[in-house]
Design an enzyme around this catalytic site. Sequence first.
Site, PDB file in Angstrom:
ATOM      1  N   HIS A  25     -84.681  48.902 -43.803  1.00  0.00           N
ATOM      2  CA  HIS A  25     -83.270  48.516 -43.843  1.00  0.00           C
ATOM      3  C   HIS A  25     -83.132  47.222 -44.639  1.00  0.00           C
ATOM      4  O   HIS A  25     -84.104  46.468 -44.804  1.00  0.00           O
ATOM      5  CB  HIS A  25     -82.729  48.319 -42.425  1.00  0.00           C
ATOM      6  CG  HIS A  25     -82.525  49.599 -41.691  1.00  0.00           C
ATOM      7  ND1 HIS A  25     -82.713  49.723 -40.335  1.00  0.00           N
ATOM      8  CD2 HIS A  25     -82.148  50.829 -42.129  1.00  0.00           C
ATOM      9  CE1 HIS A  25     -82.451  50.960 -39.967  1.00  0.00           C
ATOM     10  NE2 HIS A  25     -82.111  51.651 -41.035  1.00  0.00           N
ATOM     11  N   THR A  51     -87.900  54.797 -50.534  1.00  0.00           N
ATOM     12  CA  THR A  51     -86.497  54.962 -50.883  1.00  0.00           C
ATOM     13  C   THR A  51     -86.155  53.959 -51.980  1.00  0.00           C
ATOM     14  O   THR A  51     -86.849  52.958 -52.164  1.00  0.00           O
ATOM     15  CB  THR A  51     -85.601  54.784 -49.648  1.00  0.00           C
ATOM     16  OG1 THR A  51     -85.965  53.585 -48.965  1.00  0.00           O
ATOM     17  CG2 THR A  51     -85.721  55.974 -48.698  1.00  0.00           C
ATOM     18  N   THR A  53     -84.279  51.172 -53.406  1.00  0.00           N
ATOM     19  CA  THR A  53     -84.461  49.736 -53.546  1.00  0.00           C
ATOM     20  C   THR A  53     -85.800  49.280 -52.978  1.00  0.00           C
ATOM     21  O   THR A  53     -86.507  48.488 -53.602  1.00  0.00           O
ATOM     22  CB  THR A  53     -83.317  48.976 -52.840  1.00  0.00           C
ATOM     23  OG1 THR A  53     -82.074  49.473 -53.327  1.00  0.00           O
ATOM     24  CG2 THR A  53     -83.397  47.496 -53.090  1.00  0.00           C
ATOM     25  N   THR A  54     -86.165  49.788 -51.834  1.00  0.00           N
ATOM     26  CA  THR A  54     -87.425  49.395 -51.201  1.00  0.00           C
ATOM     27  C   THR A  54     -88.608  49.758 -52.094  1.00  0.00           C
ATOM     28  O   THR A  54     -89.486  48.930 -52.353  1.00  0.00           O
ATOM     29  CB  THR A  54     -87.578  50.069 -49.823  1.00  0.00           C
ATOM     30  OG1 THR A  54     -86.451  49.738 -49.008  1.00  0.00           O
ATOM     31  CG2 THR A  54     -88.846  49.618 -49.124  1.00  0.00           C
ATOM     32  N   SER A  71     -81.847  56.145 -52.885  1.00  0.00           N
ATOM     33  CA  SER A  71     -81.541  55.166 -51.849  1.00  0.00           C
ATOM     34  C   SER A  71     -81.302  55.908 -50.535  1.00  0.00           C
ATOM     35  O   SER A  71     -80.782  57.032 -50.542  1.00  0.00           O
ATOM     36  CB  SER A  71     -80.288  54.387 -52.261  1.00  0.00           C
ATOM     37  OG  SER A  71     -79.859  53.550 -51.217  1.00  0.00           O
ATOM     38  N   GLY A  72     -81.680  55.279 -49.426  1.00  0.00           N
ATOM     39  CA  GLY A  72     -81.524  55.922 -48.114  1.00  0.00           C
ATOM     40  C   GLY A  72     -80.170  56.547 -47.870  1.00  0.00           C
ATOM     41  O   GLY A  72     -80.071  57.743 -47.585  1.00  0.00           O
ATOM     42  N   ASP A  77     -83.304  59.151 -47.331  1.00  0.00           N
ATOM     43  CA  ASP A  77     -83.791  59.442 -45.977  1.00  0.00           C
ATOM     44  C   ASP A  77     -83.981  60.951 -45.806  1.00  0.00           C
ATOM     45  O   ASP A  77     -84.970  61.402 -45.224  1.00  0.00           O
ATOM     46  CB  ASP A  77     -82.822  58.919 -44.912  1.00  0.00           C
ATOM     47  CG  ASP A  77     -82.742  57.406 -44.869  1.00  0.00           C
ATOM     48  OD1 ASP A  77     -83.670  56.737 -45.361  1.00  0.00           O
ATOM     49  OD2 ASP A  77     -81.726  56.887 -44.352  1.00  0.00           O
ATOM     50  N   ASP A  97     -83.938  47.635 -38.781  1.00  0.00           N
ATOM     51  CA  ASP A  97     -83.199  46.469 -38.290  1.00  0.00           C
ATOM     52  C   ASP A  97     -82.324  46.934 -37.132  1.00  0.00           C
ATOM     53  O   ASP A  97     -81.303  47.581 -37.342  1.00  0.00           O
ATOM     54  CB  ASP A  97     -82.337  45.877 -39.404  1.00  0.00           C
ATOM     55  CG  ASP A  97     -81.508  44.699 -38.926  1.00  0.00           C
ATOM     56  OD1 ASP A  97     -81.729  44.219 -37.796  1.00  0.00           O
ATOM     57  OD2 ASP A  97     -80.638  44.254 -39.687  1.00  0.00           O
ATOM     58  N   HIS A 104     -74.827  54.812 -42.375  1.00  0.00           N
ATOM     59  CA  HIS A 104     -75.589  56.068 -42.474  1.00  0.00           C
ATOM     60  C   HIS A 104     -76.550  56.237 -41.294  1.00  0.00           C
ATOM     61  O   HIS A 104     -77.605  56.858 -41.424  1.00  0.00           O
ATOM     62  CB  HIS A 104     -76.331  56.128 -43.816  1.00  0.00           C
ATOM     63  CG  HIS A 104     -77.429  55.129 -43.958  1.00  0.00           C
ATOM     64  ND1 HIS A 104     -77.208  53.791 -44.102  1.00  0.00           N
ATOM     65  CD2 HIS A 104     -78.779  55.294 -43.971  1.00  0.00           C
ATOM     66  CE1 HIS A 104     -78.368  53.162 -44.186  1.00  0.00           C
ATOM     67  NE2 HIS A 104     -79.332  54.048 -44.113  1.00  0.00           N
ATOM     68  N   ASP A 107     -78.181  59.548 -40.648  1.00  0.00           N
ATOM     69  CA  ASP A 107     -79.319  59.901 -41.512  1.00  0.00           C
ATOM     70  C   ASP A 107     -80.618  59.313 -40.967  1.00  0.00           C
ATOM     71  O   ASP A 107     -81.663  59.961 -40.998  1.00  0.00           O
ATOM     72  CB  ASP A 107     -79.105  59.394 -42.941  1.00  0.00           C
ATOM     73  CG  ASP A 107     -77.877  59.982 -43.602  1.00  0.00           C
ATOM     74  OD1 ASP A 107     -77.517  61.127 -43.267  1.00  0.00           O
ATOM     75  OD2 ASP A 107     -77.273  59.292 -44.445  1.00  0.00           O
ATOM     76  N   ARG A 113     -85.969  61.776 -35.996  1.00  0.00           N
ATOM     77  CA  ARG A 113     -86.121  63.009 -35.222  1.00  0.00           C
ATOM     78  C   ARG A 113     -87.124  63.951 -35.904  1.00  0.00           C
ATOM     79  O   ARG A 113     -88.004  64.516 -35.253  1.00  0.00           O
ATOM     80  CB  ARG A 113     -84.762  63.704 -35.048  1.00  0.00           C
ATOM     81  CG  ARG A 113     -84.812  64.945 -34.192  1.00  0.00           C
ATOM     82  CD  ARG A 113     -83.440  65.542 -33.879  1.00  0.00           C
ATOM     83  NE  ARG A 113     -82.591  65.706 -35.047  1.00  0.00           N
ATOM     84  CZ  ARG A 113     -81.510  64.938 -35.328  1.00  0.00           C
ATOM     85  NH1 ARG A 113     -81.150  63.977 -34.524  1.00  0.00           N
ATOM     86  NH2 ARG A 113     -80.801  65.160 -36.408  1.00  0.00           N
TER      87      ARG A 113
END
Length: 140
Positions: A25, A51, A53-54, A71-72, A77, A97, A104, A107, A113
């Site tokens: 996050h 994802t 940016t990360t 991006s997530g 995700d 976080d 989102h 997501d 899950r």
Amino acid sequence: MKQRKPMNASNSPAESLRSIALVAHDQKKDALVKWAHSHRSVLAEFDLYGTGTTGGRIAREVGLDITCLKSGPLGGDAQIGAMIAEGRLDALLFFIDPLSALPHDVDVKSLLRIATLYDTVLAINEATASRIFAQLHNET
């Protein structure tokens, strides 16, 4: 399609883990980049996915080869969840976080899950990720 092998005495976690997704996050991206930098030599042995940016930050700031997905919130995700369901991802390190409201959130819940359903190695914070990697280091 690669099928995940069940764990047994002849295939330890270190032998069965080959692909790892790194996700964070916004408020945890700095922590994940710092963590990745301190575990760079071990991470370099794996196929890495992240994802948007990360993944980009890890590639630039840590110098690791990582496949960047969307991006997530824009589907990243979901892409990682699909990789888990298809047996193409062995572990998920997702620095969450817990104090930020996320538009989102559905997501994120879906990804967690799926990771749980498919019994994927999962770390949602730095302490757990570090312990997983310490165990991997001890088994190699």
